[in-house]
Design a protein around this motif. Structure first.
Motif, PDB file in Angstrom:
ATOM      1  N   SER A 133       0.849  -1.193   0.000  1.00 29.67           N
ATOM      2  CA  SER A 133       0.000   0.000   0.000  1.00 29.67           C
ATOM      3  C   SER A 133       0.877   1.233   0.000  1.00 29.67           C
ATOM      4  CB  SER A 133      -0.944   0.012   1.199  1.00 29.67           C
ATOM      5  OG  SER A 133      -0.191  -0.018   2.386  1.00 29.67           O
ATOM      6  N   PRO A 134       0.495   2.250  -0.821  1.00 33.17           N
ATOM      7  CA  PRO A 134       1.305   3.463  -0.864  1.00 33.17           C
ATOM      8  C   PRO A 134       1.386   4.096   0.519  1.00 33.17           C
ATOM      9  CG  PRO A 134      -0.320   3.460  -2.645  1.00 33.17           C
ATOM     10  CD  PRO A 134      -0.639   2.291  -1.767  1.00 33.17           C
ATOM     11  N   LYS A 135       0.280   4.102   1.252  1.00 32.66           N
ATOM     12  CA  LYS A 135       0.263   4.640   2.624  1.00 32.66           C
ATOM     13  C   LYS A 135      -0.455   3.650   3.524  1.00 32.66           C
ATOM     14  CE  LYS A 135       0.611   9.316   2.970  1.00 32.66           C
ATOM     15  NZ  LYS A 135      -0.023  10.483   3.561  1.00 32.66           N
ATOM     16  N   GLY A 136      -0.324   3.851   4.823  1.00 22.17           N
ATOM     17  CA  GLY A 136      -0.949   2.922   5.778  1.00 22.17           C
ATOM     18  C   GLY A 136      -2.465   2.989   5.783  1.00 22.17           C
ATOM     19  N   LYS A 137      -3.073   2.108   6.545  1.00 18.79           N
ATOM     20  CA  LYS A 137      -4.537   2.035   6.687  1.00 18.79           C
ATOM     21  C   LYS A 137      -5.243   1.976   5.329  1.00 18.79           C
ATOM     22  CE  LYS A 137      -4.483   2.174  11.148  1.00 18.79           C
ATOM     23  NZ  LYS A 137      -3.806   0.902  11.366  1.00 18.79           N
ATOM     24  N   SER A 138      -4.866   0.973   4.568  1.00 12.49           N
ATOM     25  CA  SER A 138      -5.418   0.840   3.226  1.00 12.49           C
ATOM     26  C   SER A 138      -6.478  -0.251   3.170  1.00 12.49           C
ATOM     27  CB  SER A 138      -4.292   0.473   2.264  1.00 12.49           C
ATOM     28  OG  SER A 138      -3.798  -0.822   2.608  1.00 12.49           O
ATOM     29  N   GLY A 139      -6.571  -1.040   4.240  1.00 13.58           N
ATOM     30  CA  GLY A 139      -7.480  -2.189   4.220  1.00 13.58           C
ATOM     31  C   GLY A 139      -6.800  -3.431   3.658  1.00 13.58           C
ATOM     32  N   LYS A 140      -5.469  -3.388   3.477  1.00 14.58           N
ATOM     33  CA  LYS A 140      -4.810  -4.523   2.820  1.00 14.58           C
ATOM     34  C   LYS A 140      -4.734  -5.771   3.698  1.00 14.58           C
ATOM     35  CE  LYS A 140       0.022  -3.056   3.411  1.00 14.58           C
ATOM     36  NZ  LYS A 140       0.233  -3.560   4.761  1.00 14.58           N
ATOM     37  N   THR A 141      -4.533  -5.603   4.995  1.00 15.45           N
ATOM     38  CA  THR A 141      -4.455  -6.789   5.856  1.00 15.45           C
ATOM     39  C   THR A 141      -5.819  -7.481   5.920  1.00 15.45           C
ATOM     40  OG1 THR A 141      -2.675  -5.770   7.121  1.00 15.45           O
ATOM     41  CG2 THR A 141      -3.786  -7.622   8.156  1.00 15.45           C
TER      42      THR A 141
END
Ligand SMILES: Nc1ncnc2c1ncn2[C@@H]1O[C@H](COP(=O)(O)OP(=O)(O)OP(=O)(O)O)[C@@H](O)[C@H]1O
Ligand SMILES: [Mg+2]
Length: 376
Positions: A133-141
């Motif tokens: 993800s370019p930045k944190g808190k992307s929903g990737k996890t």
């Protein structure tokens, strides 16, 4: 299936010892054993083996694989070496061997090695999917964990997760685990491990889904060397059908190394009404240097409202790059699941979130069968 084993090992003591192990392992029968390669090539065929265990740590080692394949065209070849070497293992598979096992092996290790290659067919290993993800808190996890479950459910084959988000890995929290071993120990020990022994560092979270948890505290990040991490990934690939890797947000040595070695990197960003498109555009400039970039780097937006074909098309247009999938805003379901230590797609299989995750899983599986990606 019963294995008729031909064993080729230049060290006499080791040969005797491993012959015994083979005979003691249910499902395996030793039909012949040879200390000399030329004897094995000249005299072994009458025993009609369907599995050749071949010591490749001897003169001509790697080259022997081709010779054995010619003479024993009906048999699977499993190479043996004294310690695990990722490069050697992958080279032997490229030369036509089905796997690589550390000698001397136990009956269980032999069974696992054979199960692994029969499960993976002629494939060289897991398809690796990295979540960047370019930045944190992307929903990737959240996406990764739900997707891993969906993939395992659909293919009924082992799926692995590595939490390489080295400072703030939250996979353990996500799955409600108190891991006895993490990526720190796995990386520390990787030189001495084989796929069979590495397997115990992973924790099982669902049928066919295993997780290697992240560092317990952020300062442990110093203990992870990138080259070791790469070895760990390489060995893990031989254990799974799909390997999903969570990496730290942004560009850093870990995320770059993991993305470069992956089959597919998913670039994930959450729509918050701010600068997501710009950030994604900037991130893509780095990936655009790759050959076949559209095959290897796939964009996903999460928290998209409304989550429909039109939004997806508009996002693609704004970005100037195809958007592979969009994930709806399902905060209530996602946090309810987190509270219960469960997966969102498990507690609400009928939700739009589950449907989108399922579609993504189908795309990943379908692509392998050479069906084109759905870009609608
Ligand atoms: N589809 C979604 N809709 C709404 N909220 C979501 C969705 N997916 C995740 N979230 C919420 O967004 C937050 C971040 O999600 P998640 O931890 O998956 O992202 P991340 O990119 O891995 O974050 P981090 O940078 O902390 O690793 C969490 O509070 C999660 O509950
Ligand atoms: Mg995360």
């Amino acid at each position: 299936m019963d294995y008729r084993v031909l064993l080729v090992e230049s060290d006499r003591l080791l040969l005797e010892r491993m012959a015994q192990v083979v005979n003691d392992t249910p499902g395996f029968t030793l039909v012949a054993k040879f200390q000399s390669v030329s004897d094995a090539l000249g005299q072994g065929t009458v025993f009609q083996p369907n599995l050749v265990l071949l010591d490749i740590e001897q003169p001509g080692g790697m080259g022997l694989i081709a010779e054995f394949r010619k003479i024993y065209s009906e048999a699977a070849i499993l190479c043996m070496g004294e310690k695990w070497q990722a490069e050697r293992a992958s080279q032997s598979i490229k030369s036509g061997a089905k796997g690589y096992i550390i000698k001397p092996f136990t009956g269980m290790e032999l069974q696992e090695a054979v199960e692994t290659f029969s499960r993976l067919g002629s494939d060289a290993g897991a398809e690796t999917l990295v979540f960047f993800s370019p930045k944190g808190k992307s929903g990737k996890t959240t996406l990764l964990a739900n997707l891993a479950m969906a993939l395992a459910r659909k293919v009924r084959e082992p799926v692995g997760i590595i939490d390489a988000d080295l400072q703030f890995g939250d996979m353990a929290v996500f799955f409600n685990l108190a891991p006895h071993t993490t990526i720190v120990e796995a990386v520390r020990d990787v030189k001495f491990l084989s796929p069979a022994s590495l397997s115990s560092y992973y924790m099982s979270v669902a049928p066919n889904v295993r997780v290697l948890c992240g560092t317990p505290t952020p300062n442990m990040v110093d203990r992870i060397a990138i080259d070791r991490l790469e070895q760990l990934v390489s060995m893990s690939r031989s254990m799974f059908r799909y390997l999903l890797i969570d990496v730290p947000a942004g560009f850093n040595p870990t995320s770059i190394a993991m993305a470069e070695n992956a089959n597919t990197t998913f670039l994930v960003s959450m729509i918050n009404g701010a600068y997501e498109i710009e950030h994604m555009k900037q991130a893509l400039t780095v990936f655009r240097d790759w050959e076949n970039v559209e095959e290897r780097a796939k964009v996903i937006f999460t928290r998209v409202e409304p989550c429909d074909a039109r939004s997806k098309m508009e996002l693609s247009q704004k970005l100037g790059y195809p958007v592979t999938e969009i994930i709806p805003n399902e905060y209530v379901i996602v946090s309810d699941a987190a509270d219960k230590g469960k997966m969102a797609t498990d507690i609400r299989p009928d939700s739009s979130l589950s449907r989108q995750v399922d579609r993504l899983a189908d795309n990943i599986i379908g692509r392998h069968h050479r069906i084109r990606w759905d870009r609608s």
